[in-house]
Design a protein around this motif. Structure first.
Motif: not given
Length: 587
Positions: A456-482
């Motif tokens: 119910e109110q404490m369930q895992v939110q797939e929308e939240q997971l998807s949004a974070v993955v979308d944001w993380l993969t919107a740019q390359p995150r190689a250590a030389q670039l971050v």
């Protein structure tokens, strides 16, 4: 104006044939010749990795390119820029270019990765580590296909492949008439980046019930890795791990808000940097907490450390351990709770424990938990991959179910590795339920295995997971670039701060005297393909011009000779007439 020009040409025809030939013929050739194609094409290229790790160099050592284009089918590749398509790429062809001292290698990646066969993608992923371990001074670049680049490749392929079946004269003529392309990069020679800081983040949820509480540490590294840093998006490895960690922080922060559910465990969350470079961020964090401070949750009672790595796909979960947990320990309890939750709630998931000892002789550690194991902290890594050698962990094909073209234009989803939000949500629920059963000791209290806490109110939110993955993969995150001012770091810090307390940064810089890692710049450049003719074309053109001028010179000389003969004939005629008149009067 046109009438005056016509009069000039009319007078030219009537007065002087050689002058007419000299001026009129080249003018006609210029007017009737087809319109020239684009003289140059500018496009972005992404250079292969260049870094040093523990004094060992990896990747390409050069970034300057100014040479003529060829395809790998050409007989001579020395000092040439070899262009390959991903569909035709193989390690043998790549090695051929290196053996022949090619000037550079450009690998063309399709916009629409979904159009590529799965075996081609798998083959390239398997070749990426081999390309990196083969140190070379030849600059290696990757480019995204477009119409102009494909035209350049097609023309270069035609020029390269046709020469083997022609005679010497035909090869000479073909070489002189074919279009060539000079590939030139706009950047400078690569150099080491000084004082580069790898940033890690930590935050905590403090337990209730006393000071000497056991601590559970949850870890995930955020950086990505692939053969080209600017094409490394790391969706599954390890965007999925970071997404799961943030969701766990959100869920347990709610539980720790209320007195009834405030557990007697400290929860320490750590988002590490430099994970793909032998876990440099984790190494320094452990040194700072265990060697250089008197107050740290890591120095107290650490129940276990769980590292999350590549958890966004598959129907299996593997607990990778360096030392099998002993019965009665907290890590053994977690192992059993994972088995119970999976068997009772998600029977379609296959769960197993994978034991692999730490090999200190290797240059690279297999999993992040081995950094903790070296410091004698009980740790393991949860992943859907059965082995640390899986190529999905270090590939530019690890993308978020979108193609490269989504960052450079329109395109379709690729068929390669990606994150399945449904499976990521399921795996997050498994970990959350197992952790809750450990910290609340539900099994000993007789709670059934199918008891679900996060509903119910404490369930895992797939929308939240998807949004974070979308944001993380919107740019390359190689250590030389971050770097420390990157939006990736600041956004992660913001999200951790929403759920956790005492969020702070940790930095690691390489030792200047004996650096553990060295990064280099010039990883993204602009390349220009200039349309050029070969040197033999200039030679033949000079011969043609000389022949043309010679013919004009002879024509002028012949006309002058005709005038002289005409004058001579005129005077000869007069002399003959005079002689005839004399003879007439004498005789």
């Amino acid at each position: 104006m046109f009438e005056e020009a016509s009069e000039v040409f009319d007078n030219m025809f009537k007065s002087s044939f050689p002058l007419t030939f000299i001026v009129f013929i080249p003018a006609v050739l210029i007017l009737v010749s087809p319109l020239p194609a684009e003289a140059a094409h500018e496009f972005t290229v992404y250079r292969m990795q260049q870094y040093d790790l523990q004094g060992q160099p990896y990747g390409t050592r050069n970034s300057i390119l100014n040479t003529e284009a060829r395809t790998v089918e050409a007989d001579v590749l020395s000092r040439r820029c070899v262009i390959m398509r991903l569909a035709d790429f193989s390690f043998d062809k790549y090695q051929k270019a290196l053996r022949q001292s090619a000037g550079a290698v450009v690998i063309m990646l399709p916009k629409n990765m979904s159009a590529m066969p799965q075996d081609v993608l798998q083959q390239f992923m398997e070749l990426e580590p081999d390309m990196l371990t083969t140190e070379t001074i030849v600059p290696v670049y990757f480019a995204i296909e477009d119409d102009e680049l494909m035209s350049i490749y097609t023309q270069t392929l035609t020029s390269s492949s046709s020469q083997g079946s022609l005679s010497a004269a035909e090869v000479l003529l073909h070489t002189a008439t074919a279009n060539g392309f000079q590939m030139v990069t706009s950047g400078a020679q690569s150099k080491a980046i000084s004082d580069w800081a790898i940033t890690s983040l930590e935050g905590r949820l403090t337990g209730v019930g006393g000071e000497d509480l056991p601590t559970i540490v949850l870890v995930a590294h955020y950086d990505s890795f692939g053969v080209a840093p600017w094409l490394s998006y790391g969706a599954d490895s390890n965007g999925s791990g970071v997404s799961m960690l943030l969701e766990l922080a959100r869920l347990f922060s709610k539980l720790y808000t209320y007195k009834r559910t405030h557990a007697a465990y400290n929860l320490l969350f750590f988002v590490s940097g430099g994970g793909k470079f032998n876990y440099q961020g984790t190494k320094r964090w452990l040194e700072d907490n265990l060697d250089h401070t008197d107050s740290s949750l890591l120095q107290d009672n650490v129940a276990f450390v769980m590292c999350l790595d590549t958890v966004g796909n598959g129907d299996s979960l593997h607990l990778h351990v360096s030392k099998p947990p002993k019965e009665g320990t907290p890590q053994y309890s977690l192992l059993k709770e994972l088995e119970m939750v999976i068997s009772s709630q998600y029977p379609e998931v296959k769960f197993s424990m994978v034991h692999k000892k730490i090999n200190l002789a290797d240059d690279m550690l297999a999993w992040e938990h081995e950094r903790f194991g070296i410091r004698r902290l009980p740790a393991f890594t949860l992943s859907h991959l059965p082995s640390h050698r899986s190529v999905q962990r270090s590939s530019i094909m690890d993308v978020r179910s979108v193609s490269f073209s989504s960052r450079h234009g329109a395109g379709e989803p690729p068929s390669g590795p990606h994150v399945d939000v449904k499976r990521l949500g399921r795996n997050t629920k498994v970990v959350a339920e197992a952790l809750a059963r450990v910290i609340y000791n539900l099994t000993e209290k007789g709670a059934p295995g199918d008891l679900q806490i996060f509903t119910e109110q404490m369930q895992v939110q797939e929308e939240q997971l998807s949004a974070v993955v979308d944001w993380l993969t919107a740019q390359p995150r190689a250590a030389q670039l971050v770097d420390k001012d990157s939006s990736v770091v600041s956004t992660l810090e913001y999200h951790l701060g929403r759920y956790l307390k005492d969020v702070k940064r940790h930095y690691v810089k390489a030792d200047k005297r004996d650096p553990e890692f060295v990064f280099y710049d010039q990883l993204k450049q602009t390349m220009n393909a200039y349309r050029v003719k070969p040197a033999i074309f200039d030679l033949l053109l000079a011969v043609c011009i000389a022949a043309y001028l010679g013919m004009m010179y002879l024509a002028i000389q012949v006309k002058s000779l005709l005038v002289i003969l005409q004058v001579f004939a005129f005077h000869l005629q007069k002399c003959v007439t005079f002689v005839l008149v004399i003879f007439y009067f004498i005789f």
